[in-house]
Design a protein around this motif. Structure first.
Motif, PDB file in Angstrom:
ATOM      1  N   ARG A   1       0.790  -1.229   0.000  1.00 53.60           N
ATOM      2  CA  ARG A   1       0.000   0.000   0.000  1.00 53.60           C
ATOM      3  C   ARG A   1       0.824   1.281   0.000  1.00 53.60           C
ATOM      4  O   ARG A   1       0.257   2.375   0.131  1.00 53.60           O
ATOM      5  CB  ARG A   1      -0.964  -0.015   1.199  1.00 53.60           C
ATOM      6  CG  ARG A   1      -1.905  -1.222   1.144  1.00 53.60           C
ATOM      7  CD  ARG A   1      -3.132  -1.067   1.980  1.00 53.60           C
ATOM      8  NE  ARG A   1      -3.783   0.209   1.814  1.00 53.60           N
ATOM      9  CZ  ARG A   1      -4.774   0.634   2.590  1.00 53.60           C
ATOM     10  NH1 ARG A   1      -5.211  -0.147   3.551  1.00 53.60           N
ATOM     11  NH2 ARG A   1      -5.327   1.810   2.403  1.00 53.60           N
ATOM     12  N   THR A   2       2.160   1.149  -0.122  1.00 51.23           N
ATOM     13  CA  THR A   2       2.973   2.371  -0.048  1.00 51.23           C
ATOM     14  C   THR A   2       4.080   2.374  -1.102  1.00 51.23           C
ATOM     15  O   THR A   2       4.423   1.331  -1.667  1.00 51.23           O
ATOM     16  CB  THR A   2       3.646   2.517   1.335  1.00 51.23           C
ATOM     17  OG1 THR A   2       4.669   1.520   1.454  1.00 51.23           O
ATOM     18  CG2 THR A   2       2.658   2.357   2.477  1.00 51.23           C
ATOM     19  N   THR A   3       4.644   3.578  -1.315  1.00 50.27           N
ATOM     20  CA  THR A   3       5.860   3.711  -2.113  1.00 50.27           C
ATOM     21  C   THR A   3       6.848   4.573  -1.329  1.00 50.27           C
ATOM     22  O   THR A   3       6.463   5.320  -0.435  1.00 50.27           O
ATOM     23  CB  THR A   3       5.575   4.401  -3.466  1.00 50.27           C
ATOM     24  OG1 THR A   3       5.073   5.712  -3.207  1.00 50.27           O
ATOM     25  CG2 THR A   3       4.573   3.635  -4.306  1.00 50.27           C
ATOM     26  N   GLY A   4       8.118   4.457  -1.695  1.00 48.74           N
ATOM     27  CA  GLY A   4       9.135   5.356  -1.143  1.00 48.74           C
ATOM     28  C   GLY A   4       9.718   4.914   0.191  1.00 48.74           C
ATOM     29  O   GLY A   4      10.431   5.683   0.846  1.00 48.74           O
ATOM     30  N   TYR A   5       9.451   3.661   0.594  1.00 53.74           N
ATOM     31  CA  TYR A   5       9.899   3.257   1.933  1.00 53.74           C
ATOM     32  C   TYR A   5      11.427   3.192   2.035  1.00 53.74           C
ATOM     33  O   TYR A   5      11.999   3.598   3.057  1.00 53.74           O
ATOM     34  CB  TYR A   5       9.298   1.897   2.311  1.00 53.74           C
ATOM     35  CG  TYR A   5       9.817   1.393   3.634  1.00 53.74           C
ATOM     36  CD1 TYR A   5       9.573   2.108   4.809  1.00 53.74           C
ATOM     37  CD2 TYR A   5      10.585   0.230   3.716  1.00 53.74           C
ATOM     38  CE1 TYR A   5      10.070   1.683   6.029  1.00 53.74           C
ATOM     39  CE2 TYR A   5      11.080  -0.205   4.935  1.00 53.74           C
ATOM     40  CZ  TYR A   5      10.822   0.525   6.084  1.00 53.74           C
ATOM     41  OH  TYR A   5      11.319   0.107   7.290  1.00 53.74           O
ATOM     42  N   GLU A   6      12.085   2.702   0.989  1.00 52.68           N
ATOM     43  CA  GLU A   6      13.547   2.515   1.079  1.00 52.68           C
ATOM     44  C   GLU A   6      14.244   3.852   1.343  1.00 52.68           C
ATOM     45  O   GLU A   6      15.175   3.935   2.155  1.00 52.68           O
ATOM     46  CB  GLU A   6      14.094   1.871  -0.202  1.00 52.68           C
ATOM     47  CG  GLU A   6      13.774   0.390  -0.334  1.00 52.68           C
ATOM     48  CD  GLU A   6      14.203  -0.434   0.896  1.00 52.68           C
ATOM     49  OE1 GLU A   6      15.306  -0.196   1.423  1.00 52.68           O
ATOM     50  OE2 GLU A   6      13.400  -1.289   1.346  1.00 52.68           O
ATOM     51  N   GLU A   7      13.774   4.901   0.699  1.00 50.03           N
ATOM     52  CA  GLU A   7      14.389   6.223   0.891  1.00 50.03           C
ATOM     53  C   GLU A   7      14.165   6.704   2.327  1.00 50.03           C
ATOM     54  O   GLU A   7      15.060   7.234   2.980  1.00 50.03           O
ATOM     55  CB  GLU A   7      13.786   7.213  -0.102  1.00 50.03           C
ATOM     56  CG  GLU A   7      14.626   8.457  -0.292  1.00 50.03           C
ATOM     57  CD  GLU A   7      13.886   9.547  -1.057  1.00 50.03           C
ATOM     58  OE1 GLU A   7      14.213  10.714  -0.834  1.00 50.03           O
ATOM     59  OE2 GLU A   7      12.968   9.214  -1.843  1.00 50.03           O
TER      60      GLU A   7
END
Ligand code: SF4
Length: 703
Positions: A264-270
């Motif tokens: 449900r998300t994007t951008g977690y690694e950053e």
């Protein structure tokens, strides 16, 4: 005489003050409210706070404006506001509605035709109805011809809305306040609901009694901290350090919800990379909370079955307000604490209709229902609906408009129900700017500090004198009903806006307020399913309610987020210090806000007998040790001074205020604290830094 106190009618309405949206009943006799009782509304179940119960007699105050006023020729616009009625009539003269409207609209039209559409701007009001907000922004967009329309959401939760729209695609709350009762853990950060949302605070205290673990995080110790499982009195301006440290713990200890992050998300690694540096040990000296407490609270929040976060202006009113909220969003997303009852994100909205006014498009970058004005598809939709050409450039925000007056770009303004001469940061400068306008039209119920600078004043209706819808912090659209007739020649705001529109060349002919609401339903898919009849029957309907018959959705983001991809987005935040730091010359931190009995700039509550009797004088809250160092007894006079202004007020010893800082409510015209505040803006939400600027303090001064 008992018969004198027997009401001749009862009118069901809502409270005119805060965003909790308590339902109430006016008991009326002879066009006067005798008393008010709580009703069984979804947000209050018959509870009311002191403002809702006793704050209504302002409507009958002898200082109500009852005739249109026109500034006398040659009377200069400067100096401090003077309330003496004889002085007022030296400055203004009474006029007929025809004369006042012809001058008010005629000069705005002349400015538009001579200097261009962008030479005009309008401030609407978060205390007006949804219908008034909708018509006001439509007037600015179609009559003035630009998007230069804003209101006091810019001064309260604009940064929250910016972060929420960016991160999860919706600026409103995910769950109602009542959901705290279903939460295992509730974090209240940068908010003082006992004072600012008192009935909500009562539900929070009930939840604590039933087992919810309450975490209160605030630089000031409030009443609610007494009920907290943990109270984090972090140093002012260090929200990002503290919240990133909590995220560091959650990531490092593997407490994230990997399934939720993946689906449900994007951008977690950053985000994960960003929080690596913010270890609890490194952040503890910065935020003032020890590493073990940061770890404990992070674990508690992440591992509970349901955790919810509520926040207020302690979070939003910083130049890094958007970053603060980005951190709160990231906390909830990384732990999957959103989309279920008892979880989620709740920015506690301030005014009774700040949610609705924003929804209705009273903001410069978005049409009603948050479609950006620079998106051609939205522009085409509203051009078709309103049958006119629209400007695709986002307009200026509240403080930007003041700066544009300085540059000579804005020359005429129409202000309905707002008081920027008191509420804007660096208020002396805001007053000078308003005074420099070629033409200022103010529509209000009292001669406010802003109206004092006007060329034309249009006497308007108080809250109990009109019918309309109001949207509370829980996204509930509620019906406020007329209980009184406006006094003298004062008129309902909806009528005045329409007369101004006609004066600007628009051919408007709305009849009943429900006709405006019906147009709003066509403009705003989120409320398309709410009928006027249903509001009359049920008193409150929660949006989204897209089709007639939809129940409404108190809990949202259950399956997806209203973004293009359906996913939420992590946005990392780094530490950005406040714009003005204490130094040797100005060593004290000024924090501003509200107090229980008074509302915002005080124009209503300071004219409510009971409320003004309880809190009649301007006060500054100072830690008792700081007060002793200053050599001032509680109740003594203290003068505060910043690089922008000076005020003198009475000292109140308050051990909840951190040492080296003071807290001042902004409702007192005699000591208008916004003369001292800093107009530096958050770059995303364009909200000023009301919660932090540098001042100095000395004993004494003239009250
Ligand atoms: Fe009014 Fe808010 Fe008090 Fe309820 S809590 S009575 S809405 S001021």
């Amino acid at each position: 005489d008992v018969a004198m106190n027997v009401p001749d009618k009862q009118v069901e309405s809502v409270c005119p003050y805060c965003g909790v949206g308590c339902q109430l009943t006016y008991n009326v006799k002879d066009n006067k409210i005798l008393y008010v009782e709580g009703r069984d509304g979804p947000a209050n179940h018959a509870r009311l706070c002191v403002k809702g119960r006793y704050g209504f007699d302002y409507a009958q105050h002898p200082q109500r404006l009852t005739k249109p006023l026109i500034r006398r020729e040659g009377v200069p616009k400067h100096g401090d506001f003077v309330m003496d009625p004889d002085h007022v009539m030296d400055v203004f003269r009474e006029a007929t509605w025809d004369e006042a409207l012809a001058l008010a609209a005629g000069k705005l039209r002349d400015i538009r035709d001579t200097h261009g559409k962008k030479a005009l701007a309008g401030f609407g009001s978060a205390k007006g109805s949804n219908e008034e907000a909708y018509l006001f922004q439509k007037l600015v967009r179609t009559g003035f011809g630009s998007n230069n329309v804003d209101h006091c959401t810019r001064l309260c939760h604009a940064s929250s809305v910016a972060a929420l729209l960016e991160g999860i695609g919706s600026g409103a709350v995910s769950n109602p306040v009542m959901d705290v009762g279903q939460a295992e853990v509730a974090i209240i950060i940068g908010a003082n609901p006992s004072v600012n949302h008192p009935v909500a605070a009562s539900w929070i205290k009930n939840a604590v009694k039933n087992g919810t673990k309450l975490i209160v995080a605030d630089p000031r110790r409030s009443d609610l901290a007494r009920h907290a499982h943990r109270f984090l009195q972090f140093k002012p301006d260090t929200d990002v350090a503290m919240l990133n440290a909590m995220m560091n713990v959650i990531v490092t200890e593997g407490l994230v919800d990997e399934g939720f992050i993946a689906d449900r998300t994007t951008g977690y690694e950053e985000l994960k990379r960003n929080v690596e540096q913010f270890t609890p040990e490194a952040m503890a000296p910065i935020c003032g909370i020890d590493a073990e407490t940061l770890r404990y609270v992070a674990r508690l929040y992440a591992t509970s079955k349901a955790s919810i976060i509520l926040w207020g202006m302690g979070v939003s009113q910083h130049i890094h307000g958007t970053d603060n909220v980005r951190c709160l969003i990231a906390l909830s997303l990384m732990t999957g604490q959103i989309g279920r009852p008892g979880t989620g994100l709740h920015p506690l909205r301030g005014q009774n209709n700040v949610q609705g006014a924003s929804d209705a498009g009273l903001i410069p970058m978005m049409y009603p229902d948050y479609g950006r004005v620079d998106d051609p598809a939205n522009q085409a939709r509203f051009e078709a609906l309103w049958n006119t050409k629209l400007d695709s450039t986002p307009g200026l925000t509240v403080v930007e408009i003041i700066h544009a007056i300085d540059r000579g770009e804005i020359r005429g303004m129409y202000i309905m129900g707002e008081n920027p001469a008191m509420s804007d940061p660096d208020a002396e400068h805001a007053r000078e700017a308003l005074a420099a306008l070629d033409h200022l039209v103010v529509q209000d119920i009292f001669l406010t500090e802003t109206a004092y600078l006007a060329d034309v004043i249009l006497p308007a209706s108080a809250f109990p004198e009109k019918t309309g819808t109001f949207t509370n912090t829980d996204r509930a659209v509620q019906l406020g009903r007329q209980a009184l007739d406006p006094p003298g020649d004062a008129r309902q705001d909806l009528w005045i806006i329409q007369q101004m529109a006609r004066g600007m060349g628009l051919n408007w002919n709305y009849g009943d307020v429900s006709e405006v609401f019906d147009e709003m339903r066509r403009a705003m898919p989120s409320i398309a399913g709410i009928t006027w009849e249903r509001l009359q029957r049920e008193h409150a309907v929660v949006y989204p309610c897209r089709e007639e018959g939809d129940a409404g959705e108190p809990v949202i983001f259950v399956e997806d987020f209203p973004t293009k991809t359906g996913k939420a987005r992590f946005v990392p935040a780094d530490i950005i210090p406040a714009a003005e730091q204490p130094d040797a010359e100005y060593p004290v931190i000024l924090i501003t806000g509200r107090q229980l009995e008074h509302w915002h700039t005080g124009s209503m509550t300071r004219r409510a007998g009971v409320l003004d009797a309880i809190e009649p004088d301007p006060t500054v809250l100072v830690h008792p040790l700081d007060l002793a160092e200053l050599g001032v007894e509680p109740g003594g006079l203290v003068t505060l001074e910043s690089r922008r202004g000076t005020v003198t007020l009475y000292a109140r010893a308050d051990a909840g205020t951190p040492r080296g800082a003071v807290f001042v409510p902004f409702c007192y015209y005699e000591a208008a604290i916004n003369k001292l505040t800093n107009a530096a803006l958050d770059p995303f939400g364009k909200i000023p830094e009301f919660k932090f600027c540098a001042i100095r303090m000395r004993a004494g001064g003239e009250a």
